[in-house]
Design a protein around this motif. Structure first.
Motif, PDB file in Angstrom:
ATOM      1  N   GLY A 205       0.821  -1.243   0.060  1.00  0.00           N
ATOM      2  CA  GLY A 205      -0.113  -0.148   0.014  1.00  0.00           C
ATOM      3  C   GLY A 205       1.030   1.058  -0.092  1.00  0.00           C
ATOM      4  N   GLY A 206       2.430   1.164  -0.002  1.00  0.00           N
ATOM      5  CA  GLY A 206       3.083   2.180  -0.149  1.00  0.00           C
ATOM      6  C   GLY A 206       3.493   2.592   1.163  1.00  0.00           C
ATOM      7  N   PRO A 207       4.875   3.292   1.361  1.00  0.00           N
ATOM      8  CA  PRO A 207       5.688   3.589   0.270  1.00  0.00           C
ATOM      9  C   PRO A 207       6.501   2.218  -0.013  1.00  0.00           C
ATOM     10  CG  PRO A 207       6.649   4.449   2.235  1.00  0.00           C
ATOM     11  CD  PRO A 207       5.312   3.726   2.494  1.00  0.00           C
ATOM     12  N   LEU A 208       7.006   2.521  -1.284  1.00  0.00           N
ATOM     13  CA  LEU A 208       7.901   1.443  -1.943  1.00  0.00           C
ATOM     14  C   LEU A 208       9.068   1.377  -1.149  1.00  0.00           C
ATOM     15  CD1 LEU A 208       7.625   2.058  -5.826  1.00  0.00           C
ATOM     16  CD2 LEU A 208       6.508   0.153  -4.564  1.00  0.00           C
ATOM     17  N   PRO A 209       9.753   0.223  -1.126  1.00  0.00           N
ATOM     18  CA  PRO A 209      11.009   0.133  -0.255  1.00  0.00           C
ATOM     19  C   PRO A 209      12.251   0.925  -0.726  1.00  0.00           C
ATOM     20  CG  PRO A 209      10.765  -1.887  -1.637  1.00  0.00           C
ATOM     21  CD  PRO A 209       9.392  -1.021  -1.671  1.00  0.00           C
ATOM     22  N   ALA A 210      12.776   1.484   0.197  1.00  0.00           N
ATOM     23  CA  ALA A 210      14.076   2.264  -0.026  1.00  0.00           C
ATOM     24  C   ALA A 210      15.042   1.431  -0.768  1.00  0.00           C
ATOM     25  CB  ALA A 210      14.668   2.755   1.091  1.00  0.00           C
ATOM     26  N   ARG A 211      15.092  -0.069  -0.472  1.00  0.00           N
ATOM     27  CA  ARG A 211      15.872  -0.920  -1.062  1.00  0.00           C
ATOM     28  C   ARG A 211      15.270  -2.362  -0.799  1.00  0.00           C
ATOM     29  NH1 ARG A 211      19.432  -4.433   1.549  1.00  0.00           N
ATOM     30  NH2 ARG A 211      20.937  -5.238   0.323  1.00  0.00           N
ATOM     31  N   VAL A 212      15.568  -3.193  -2.013  1.00  0.00           N
ATOM     32  CA  VAL A 212      14.926  -4.763  -1.778  1.00  0.00           C
ATOM     33  C   VAL A 212      16.035  -5.461  -1.726  1.00  0.00           C
ATOM     34  CG1 VAL A 212      13.815  -6.359  -3.009  1.00  0.00           C
ATOM     35  CG2 VAL A 212      13.007  -4.125  -3.226  1.00  0.00           C
ATOM     36  N   PRO A 213      16.158  -6.226  -0.437  1.00  0.00           N
ATOM     37  CA  PRO A 213      17.355  -7.031  -0.171  1.00  0.00           C
ATOM     38  C   PRO A 213      17.526  -8.094  -1.444  1.00  0.00           C
ATOM     39  CG  PRO A 213      16.299  -6.780   1.848  1.00  0.00           C
ATOM     40  CD  PRO A 213      15.271  -6.217   0.654  1.00  0.00           C
ATOM     41  N   PRO A 214      18.728  -8.489  -1.733  1.00  0.00           N
ATOM     42  CA  PRO A 214      18.695  -9.479  -2.991  1.00  0.00           C
ATOM     43  C   PRO A 214      18.015 -10.756  -2.897  1.00  0.00           C
ATOM     44  CG  PRO A 214      20.703  -8.592  -2.646  1.00  0.00           C
ATOM     45  CD  PRO A 214      20.048  -8.017  -1.377  1.00  0.00           C
ATOM     46  N   ARG A 215      17.919 -11.335  -1.507  1.00  0.00           N
ATOM     47  CA  ARG A 215      17.063 -12.443  -1.192  1.00  0.00           C
ATOM     48  C   ARG A 215      15.811 -12.359  -1.572  1.00  0.00           C
ATOM     49  NH1 ARG A 215      14.498 -12.371   3.555  1.00  0.00           N
ATOM     50  NH2 ARG A 215      15.101 -10.621   4.835  1.00  0.00           N
ATOM     51  N   LEU A 216      15.144 -11.101  -1.536  1.00  0.00           N
ATOM     52  CA  LEU A 216      13.730 -10.884  -1.819  1.00  0.00           C
ATOM     53  C   LEU A 216      13.392 -10.241  -3.380  1.00  0.00           C
ATOM     54  CD1 LEU A 216      12.827  -9.095   1.415  1.00  0.00           C
ATOM     55  CD2 LEU A 216      12.205 -11.450   1.102  1.00  0.00           C
ATOM     56  N   ALA A 217      14.369 -10.261  -4.131  1.00  0.00           N
ATOM     57  CA  ALA A 217      14.184  -9.462  -5.397  1.00  0.00           C
ATOM     58  C   ALA A 217      13.344 -10.495  -6.340  1.00  0.00           C
ATOM     59  CB  ALA A 217      15.513  -9.577  -6.022  1.00  0.00           C
ATOM     60  N   GLU A 218      13.360 -11.597  -6.314  1.00  0.00           N
ATOM     61  CA  GLU A 218      12.440 -12.414  -7.239  1.00  0.00           C
ATOM     62  C   GLU A 218      10.821 -12.491  -6.661  1.00  0.00           C
ATOM     63  OE1 GLU A 218      11.794 -17.072  -9.079  1.00  0.00           O
ATOM     64  OE2 GLU A 218      13.653 -16.620  -7.734  1.00  0.00           O
ATOM     65  N   LEU A 219      10.691 -12.438  -5.161  1.00  0.00           N
ATOM     66  CA  LEU A 219       9.443 -12.397  -4.700  1.00  0.00           C
ATOM     67  C   LEU A 219       8.958 -10.923  -4.786  1.00  0.00           C
ATOM     68  CD1 LEU A 219       9.837 -14.170  -1.199  1.00  0.00           C
ATOM     69  CD2 LEU A 219       8.680 -14.866  -3.072  1.00  0.00           C
ATOM     70  N   TRP A 220       9.867  -9.837  -4.844  1.00  0.00           N
ATOM     71  CA  TRP A 220       9.523  -8.891  -5.130  1.00  0.00           C
ATOM     72  C   TRP A 220       8.842  -8.453  -6.506  1.00  0.00           C
ATOM     73  CZ3 TRP A 220       7.943  -4.609  -2.584  1.00  0.00           C
ATOM     74  CH2 TRP A 220       7.779  -3.312  -3.353  1.00  0.00           C
TER      75      TRP A 220
END
Length: 254
Positions: free
Chosen positions: A78-93
């Motif tokens: 629902g926001g805001p978007l993350p400042a950084r997406v950890p590499p381990r979560l990149a595919e899920l994101w």
């Protein structure tokens, strides 16, 4: 210099096409985005307080505010978007709006980057999204949907989302005002892909050229590539009006 106004130019008989004309396509159906258009997530501190309470923990308001700030930076559905997406979560994101497990995994994973010291806290935060209590419809949502229903204009909710919105509308008493729910994780397409708008039009039985998409992001405006008209409204504060009256000005006959 002439002392009178120049005569107004009028097209000669048989040459009416030379005169500019204002035109507006008829609106036979309206598609609405969900978050930021019909409803908004609850206030961040309240979100944190309620999730902690579900885990059996009572937070003071100072700690709740601090946690809310950190969680918003990490990224909240629902926001805001993350400042950084950890590499381990990149595919899920990347897949969060296409699969339920990816949506939950992405947002609980982001919440877990904030050490709250509360067991089960990340899941409790996510569960707030799945209940109507975690959202606030805008003040003009029900009146607008009701006016469209009464005028015989069908409505669909078109959302990039990873969970079912129907229970929320059931709780709010709005389900009978919506003809179709077109949710990205169910149809396998995300806005601004024109296919998701075409699916919505097909479910309502209307042509895209006679359909208005209403949202609050460029992804919603992408409906123009599907042939729809688009109205983009700025997201308002939770519980207040969101300018949805403009939809009635466009969709209902004068």
């Amino acid at each position: 210099m002439p002392d009178h106004a120049e005569p107004t130019q009028t097209p000669s008989p048989g040459n009416e096409a030379a005169a500019p004309r204002a035109s507006r396509r008829p609106v036979k159906a309206v598609l609405f985005d969900f978050h930021g258009t019909l409803a908004q997530v609850e206030e961040p501190r309240q979100w944190v307080l309620e999730a902690a309470a579900a885990c059996g923990v009572t937070l003071d308001r100072v700690r709740a505010t601090s946690l809310a700030d950190r969680l918003l930076t990490a990224g909240r559905a629902g926001g805001p978007l993350p400042a950084r997406v950890p590499p381990r979560l990149a595919e899920l994101w990347a897949d969060r709006d296409l699969y339920q497990h990816a949506h939950r995994g992405a947002y609980t994973g982001l919440a877990e980057t904030v050490d709250a010291g509360i067991e089960g806290f990340a899941d409790a935060l996510y569960e707030r999204l799945l209940t109507a209590d975690g959202w606030l419809p805008y003040a003009d949502t029900a009146p607008t949907l009701t006016a469209l229903r009464d005028a015989g204009v069908p409505v669909a909710v078109v959302s990039n989302i990873g969970f079912d919105l129907r229970p929320h509308f059931d709780t709010w008493g709005l389900t009978d005002l919506v003809g179709a729910f077109v949710l990205s994780y169910e149809v396998g397409r995300c806005k601004p892909d024109p296919a998701i708008f075409w699916r919505a039009c097909g479910m309502l039985g209307v042509d895209p050229e006679q359909t208005l998409m209403v949202g609050d992001t460029p992804a919603d405006a992408g409906a123009v590539t599907a042939g729809c008209a688009a109205l983009v409204l700025p997201a308002a504060e939770p519980g207040r009006g969101n300018g949805l009256g403009a939809v009635l000005d466009l969709a209902l006959p004068a």
